[in-house]
Design an enzyme around this catalytic site. Sequence first.
Site, mmCIF file in Angstrom:
data_model
loop_
_atom_site.group_PDB
_atom_site.id
_atom_site.type_symbol
_atom_site.label_atom_id
_atom_site.label_comp_id
_atom_site.label_asym_id
_atom_site.label_seq_id
_atom_site.Cartn_x
_atom_site.Cartn_y
_atom_site.Cartn_z
ATOM 1 N N ARG A 118 32.172 46.427 26.415
ATOM 2 C CA ARG A 118 32.965 46.136 27.611
ATOM 3 C C ARG A 118 33.055 44.627 27.797
ATOM 4 N NH1 ARG A 118 31.871 50.865 32.126
ATOM 5 N NH2 ARG A 118 33.474 52.236 31.311
ATOM 6 N N GLN A 123 39.320 45.294 26.533
ATOM 7 C CA GLN A 123 39.724 46.186 27.617
ATOM 8 C C GLN A 123 40.787 47.183 27.183
ATOM 9 O OE1 GLN A 123 40.816 43.658 30.906
ATOM 10 N NE2 GLN A 123 38.709 43.500 31.640
#
Length: 374
Positions: A118, A123
Amino acid sequence: MKLFVPRERRSDDGRVALSPETVRKLVKKGLEVEVEGGAGEGAAFPDQEYTEAGAEIAEGWDSADVVATIAAPSPAQIERMKAGALLISFMTPHQNHDAVRALVAGKVDCLAMELVPRITRAQSMDALSSQASIAGYRAVLIAASRLGKYFPLLMTAAGTIKPAKVVIMGAGVAGLQAIATAKRLGAVVEVSDIRPVVQEQVESLGGKFIPLPMAESGEGEGGYAKQMTEDFLRRQREIVHRHVAAADVVITTALIPGKPAPMLVPAAMVEAMKPGSVIVDLAVSQGGNCELSKADEEVVHQGVIILGPSNLPAGMTQDASTLYGRNVLALLEDVLDDDGGLDLDPENNDVVAGALLTRGGTVHHAATAAAMEE
């Protein structure tokens, strides 16, 4: 390079790893795409749309350089892949050791979608988030359909109906989408999370954050929650107890990567709830946040309805497939080199370093390797 998209092996999962939209983009990049016949039917993507996008309808396990799936293939399916091929899929490697062993034995490389880090650059590849958002949305709709009262405040000639009270436990992607959906339906929403940093996000969506006495942060790596001590979890349950007792709906979403889900709603807390209340446990596939939930079953305990759906994104097949396909496309674009091959060197790419589960007959992911040696 040949990419193969098989039909998902779970009969109750109509999603598909690539939509015609993403197939068209991959074909333009020079990939040869094969799709198993009927793979997209459950997501309303007929074979004709794939052929129009440039794919061939074929069975390509044995010859594919890349295989893209959503759920982990069976060991028997992995054994059909050629050495040096790449599998892109959710793998749940901490639970699915047989599939990992098959990858190692066949020298099949694997990028596990749940291991994509992450980070800002990744993303667009974050399939955990794209699918969790759908789960949070659908959890609220399911709860609303089972609750014997309205979600919104209603003022009628027959009197006023108070809005439903919804408690959401865990403010990750699924939890935040659940907050937004419950608020749109008019409910009063309260939220519990061990990460104080999410309070601003909760309040921006109209939820009320339940404060906890934090001796330490619950923030783990990559924005996930970390495993807390049993003493902390006990104190959390004590604080949240009165909010849950007054709730009409409780939605639990708390997960810790590679660990059993934390127990947040014990039987005693369920018994304090009003008859007719609804619990939706989104963590049931990792043991559950509610002591009484059972995977894909409805449990009624002292009048409280407890639901444990293990695969909610599979119930919204078209958009779930579209989003997952875009995640796969972004990941492939990141690892394709200038010559049309694959660059899976973890030293050159921080996304690969995080997501690479197996490579060249070895387990690259340290936590999985350690778990398999125990």
